[in-house]
Motif scaffolding. Sequence first.
Motif, PDB file in Angstrom:
ATOM      1  N   HIS A 174       0.847  -1.193   0.000  1.00 31.17           N
ATOM      2  CA  HIS A 174       0.000   0.000   0.000  1.00 31.17           C
ATOM      3  C   HIS A 174       0.881   1.241   0.000  1.00 31.17           C
ATOM      4  CE1 HIS A 174      -3.397  -2.566   0.984  1.00 31.17           C
ATOM      5  NE2 HIS A 174      -2.681  -3.087   1.961  1.00 31.17           N
ATOM      6  N   TRP A 175       0.310   2.365  -0.439  1.00 33.49           N
ATOM      7  CA  TRP A 175       0.998   3.651  -0.383  1.00 33.49           C
ATOM      8  C   TRP A 175       0.695   4.298   0.965  1.00 33.49           C
ATOM      9  CZ3 TRP A 175       4.673   5.343  -3.479  1.00 33.49           C
ATOM     10  CH2 TRP A 175       4.750   4.859  -4.783  1.00 33.49           C
ATOM     11  N   TYR A 176       1.749   4.661   1.687  1.00 32.30           N
ATOM     12  CA  TYR A 176       1.633   5.368   2.950  1.00 32.30           C
ATOM     13  C   TYR A 176       2.273   6.738   2.778  1.00 32.30           C
ATOM     14  CZ  TYR A 176       0.848   0.650   4.755  1.00 32.30           C
ATOM     15  OH  TYR A 176       0.368  -0.607   4.964  1.00 32.30           O
ATOM     16  N   VAL A 177       1.835   7.705   3.584  1.00 27.80           N
ATOM     17  CA  VAL A 177       2.399   9.046   3.534  1.00 27.80           C
ATOM     18  C   VAL A 177       3.172   9.257   4.827  1.00 27.80           C
ATOM     19  CG1 VAL A 177       1.925  11.491   3.233  1.00 27.80           C
ATOM     20  CG2 VAL A 177       0.363   9.806   2.260  1.00 27.80           C
ATOM     21  N   ALA A 178       4.424   9.680   4.705  1.00 29.90           N
ATOM     22  CA  ALA A 178       5.274   9.877   5.881  1.00 29.90           C
ATOM     23  C   ALA A 178       5.753  11.322   5.972  1.00 29.90           C
ATOM     24  CB  ALA A 178       6.477   8.946   5.821  1.00 29.90           C
ATOM     25  N   TYR A 179       5.883  11.776   7.200  1.00 28.95           N
ATOM     26  CA  TYR A 179       6.516  13.062   7.473  1.00 28.95           C
ATOM     27  C   TYR A 179       8.012  12.837   7.600  1.00 28.95           C
ATOM     28  CZ  TYR A 179       2.039  15.220   8.725  1.00 28.95           C
ATOM     29  OH  TYR A 179       0.771  15.721   8.706  1.00 28.95           O
ATOM     30  N   VAL A 180       8.790  13.784   7.096  1.00 29.13           N
ATOM     31  CA  VAL A 180      10.236  13.726   7.246  1.00 29.13           C
ATOM     32  C   VAL A 180      10.702  15.056   7.834  1.00 29.13           C
ATOM     33  CG1 VAL A 180      10.524  12.109   5.336  1.00 29.13           C
ATOM     34  CG2 VAL A 180      10.707  14.545   4.902  1.00 29.13           C
ATOM     35  N   LYS A 181      11.906  15.079   8.349  1.00 26.81           N
ATOM     36  CA  LYS A 181      12.443  16.313   8.921  1.00 26.81           C
ATOM     37  C   LYS A 181      12.623  17.360   7.827  1.00 26.81           C
ATOM     38  CE  LYS A 181      14.584  14.137  12.879  1.00 26.81           C
ATOM     39  NZ  LYS A 181      15.827  13.809  13.581  1.00 26.81           N
ATOM     40  N   SER A 182      12.508  18.605   8.211  1.00 33.59           N
ATOM     41  CA  SER A 182      12.585  19.729   7.287  1.00 33.59           C
ATOM     42  C   SER A 182      13.860  19.705   6.453  1.00 33.59           C
ATOM     43  CB  SER A 182      12.512  21.029   8.086  1.00 33.59           C
ATOM     44  OG  SER A 182      12.509  22.130   7.218  1.00 33.59           O
ATOM     45  N   CYS A 183      13.712  19.925   5.162  1.00 31.50           N
ATOM     46  CA  CYS A 183      14.819  19.990   4.192  1.00 31.50           C
ATOM     47  C   CYS A 183      15.572  18.675   4.047  1.00 31.50           C
ATOM     48  CB  CYS A 183      15.786  21.117   4.545  1.00 31.50           C
ATOM     49  SG  CYS A 183      15.000  22.730   4.553  1.00 31.50           S
ATOM     50  N   ARG A 184      14.981  17.568   4.434  1.00 28.22           N
ATOM     51  CA  ARG A 184      15.644  16.263   4.354  1.00 28.22           C
ATOM     52  C   ARG A 184      14.899  15.298   3.423  1.00 28.22           C
ATOM     53  NH1 ARG A 184      20.463  15.482   7.010  1.00 28.22           N
ATOM     54  NH2 ARG A 184      19.719  13.428   7.482  1.00 28.22           N
ATOM     55  N   GLU A 185      13.979  15.816   2.621  1.00 27.99           N
ATOM     56  CA  GLU A 185      13.166  14.964   1.755  1.00 27.99           C
ATOM     57  C   GLU A 185      14.012  14.146   0.794  1.00 27.99           C
ATOM     58  OE1 GLU A 185      10.806  18.684   2.848  1.00 27.99           O
ATOM     59  OE2 GLU A 185      12.797  18.306   2.026  1.00 27.99           O
ATOM     60  N   ARG A 186      14.972  14.770   0.143  1.00 26.12           N
ATOM     61  CA  ARG A 186      15.798  14.065  -0.844  1.00 26.12           C
ATOM     62  C   ARG A 186      16.724  13.039  -0.181  1.00 26.12           C
ATOM     63  NH1 ARG A 186      14.628  19.006  -3.030  1.00 26.12           N
ATOM     64  NH2 ARG A 186      14.072  19.021  -5.228  1.00 26.12           N
ATOM     65  N   LEU A 197      17.442   1.125   0.701  1.00 28.64           N
ATOM     66  CA  LEU A 197      16.858   0.014   1.468  1.00 28.64           C
ATOM     67  C   LEU A 197      15.942  -0.866   0.608  1.00 28.64           C
ATOM     68  CD1 LEU A 197      15.960   1.824   4.828  1.00 28.64           C
ATOM     69  CD2 LEU A 197      17.810   0.173   4.430  1.00 28.64           C
ATOM     70  N   GLY A 198      15.735  -0.468  -0.658  1.00 31.17           N
ATOM     71  CA  GLY A 198      14.914  -1.268  -1.567  1.00 31.17           C
ATOM     72  C   GLY A 198      13.426  -0.946  -1.538  1.00 31.17           C
ATOM     73  N   TYR A 199      13.053   0.190  -0.983  1.00 31.36           N
ATOM     74  CA  TYR A 199      11.642   0.581  -0.927  1.00 31.36           C
ATOM     75  C   TYR A 199      11.248   1.351  -2.174  1.00 31.36           C
ATOM     76  CZ  TYR A 199      11.152  -0.702   3.977  1.00 31.36           C
ATOM     77  OH  TYR A 199      11.081  -1.393   5.151  1.00 31.36           O
ATOM     78  N   GLN A 200       9.999   1.190  -2.581  1.00 23.16           N
ATOM     79  CA  GLN A 200       9.439   2.016  -3.644  1.00 23.16           C
ATOM     80  C   GLN A 200       8.924   3.278  -2.968  1.00 23.16           C
ATOM     81  OE1 GLN A 200       6.228   0.166  -5.804  1.00 23.16           O
ATOM     82  NE2 GLN A 200       5.841   1.975  -7.040  1.00 23.16           N
ATOM     83  N   TYR A 201       9.263   4.443  -3.499  1.00 24.62           N
ATOM     84  CA  TYR A 201       8.845   5.701  -2.893  1.00 24.62           C
ATOM     85  C   TYR A 201       8.505   6.689  -3.994  1.00 24.62           C
ATOM     86  CZ  TYR A 201      13.406   7.406  -4.246  1.00 24.62           C
ATOM     87  OH  TYR A 201      14.503   7.765  -4.988  1.00 24.62           O
ATOM     88  N   TYR A 202       7.843   7.772  -3.603  1.00 24.86           N
ATOM     89  CA  TYR A 202       7.579   8.856  -4.542  1.00 24.86           C
ATOM     90  C   TYR A 202       7.715  10.178  -3.803  1.00 24.86           C
ATOM     91  CZ  TYR A 202       5.516  11.875  -8.000  1.00 24.86           C
ATOM     92  OH  TYR A 202       5.319  12.884  -8.914  1.00 24.86           O
ATOM     93  N   LEU A 203       8.633  11.007  -4.286  1.00 24.71           N
ATOM     94  CA  LEU A 203       8.827  12.357  -3.772  1.00 24.71           C
ATOM     95  C   LEU A 203       8.303  13.305  -4.847  1.00 24.71           C
ATOM     96  CD1 LEU A 203       9.978  14.221  -1.579  1.00 24.71           C
ATOM     97  CD2 LEU A 203      12.160  14.153  -2.799  1.00 24.71           C
ATOM     98  N   ARG A 263       8.199  18.332   3.376  1.00 25.86           N
ATOM     99  CA  ARG A 263       8.272  17.500   4.578  1.00 25.86           C
ATOM    100  C   ARG A 263       7.453  16.213   4.475  1.00 25.86           C
ATOM    101  NH1 ARG A 263       7.257  19.972   9.907  1.00 25.86           N
ATOM    102  NH2 ARG A 263       8.488  18.198  10.526  1.00 25.86           N
ATOM    103  N   MET A 264       7.054  15.807   3.258  1.00 28.49           N
ATOM    104  CA  MET A 264       6.294  14.563   3.088  1.00 28.49           C
ATOM    105  C   MET A 264       6.875  13.736   1.957  1.00 28.49           C
ATOM    106  SD  MET A 264       2.349  15.564   3.519  1.00 28.49           S
ATOM    107  CE  MET A 264       1.791  16.602   4.846  1.00 28.49           C
ATOM    108  N   ILE A 265       6.740  12.412   2.098  1.00 33.98           N
ATOM    109  CA  ILE A 265       7.158  11.477   1.061  1.00 33.98           C
ATOM    110  C   ILE A 265       6.179  10.310   1.079  1.00 33.98           C
ATOM    111  CG2 ILE A 265       8.752  10.161   2.517  1.00 33.98           C
ATOM    112  CD1 ILE A 265      10.629  10.079   0.022  1.00 33.98           C
ATOM    113  N   PHE A 266       5.928   9.729  -0.085  1.00 38.72           N
ATOM    114  CA  PHE A 266       5.061   8.557  -0.199  1.00 38.72           C
ATOM    115  C   PHE A 266       5.946   7.316  -0.243  1.00 38.72           C
ATOM    116  CE2 PHE A 266       2.747  12.081  -1.963  1.00 38.72           C
ATOM    117  CZ  PHE A 266       1.445  11.892  -1.535  1.00 38.72           C
TER     118      PHE A 266
END
Length: 173
Positions: free
Chosen positions: A7-19, A28-34, A57-60
């Motif tokens: 499933h697609w989950y939405v995560a918060y990340v620390k500021s300016c650390r999305e990339r 780590l082998g995860y599928q993600y979408y920024l 501050r978000m990534i899928f």
Amino acid sequence: MMDTDKHWYVAYVKSCRERVVAASLGALGYQYYLPVQRVVRQWSDRRKIVERLVLPRMIFIRCAEKDRIRPLEEIDAFYRYITVSGPYTPAVVRDVEMETFIRMVEHGGRDVTMTGDVLAPGDNVRVVSGPLTGLECELISVKGRRCLAVRLGMLGTATMDLATDDVQKIEKK
């Protein structure tokens, strides 16, 4: 072919650390979408193409339920998941909504903006011209403009300016 246990989950990340988080998820082998868009910005003396995060501050992340804890443990800048009904039930974005959102961001040709408003159902439309031809979604009015909208569950709704000439109403059966 979609993997039904993922499933697609939405995560918060620390500021300016999305990339940084995106690179770590990939390692780590995860599928993600920024969601990043290239947009033209105008200054008083020049115009420049810049990359803009659609959701700062978000990534899928797409993974199985059993695998969603690992990034929290191994990636320092990976903060937490968006949840519903308490702290332990992560919000899930349906695959079809995610595919439509990705298509809007990558091929829409216009700025995608997010609104947290819960939108009333409107006319279902099919895009008949431009780079989003064939896309079926909901046509809404936001602040007097006509625009395309894709619901992303608890996250809200992604919108894009779209001329009414570019869409055709889908009649209910």
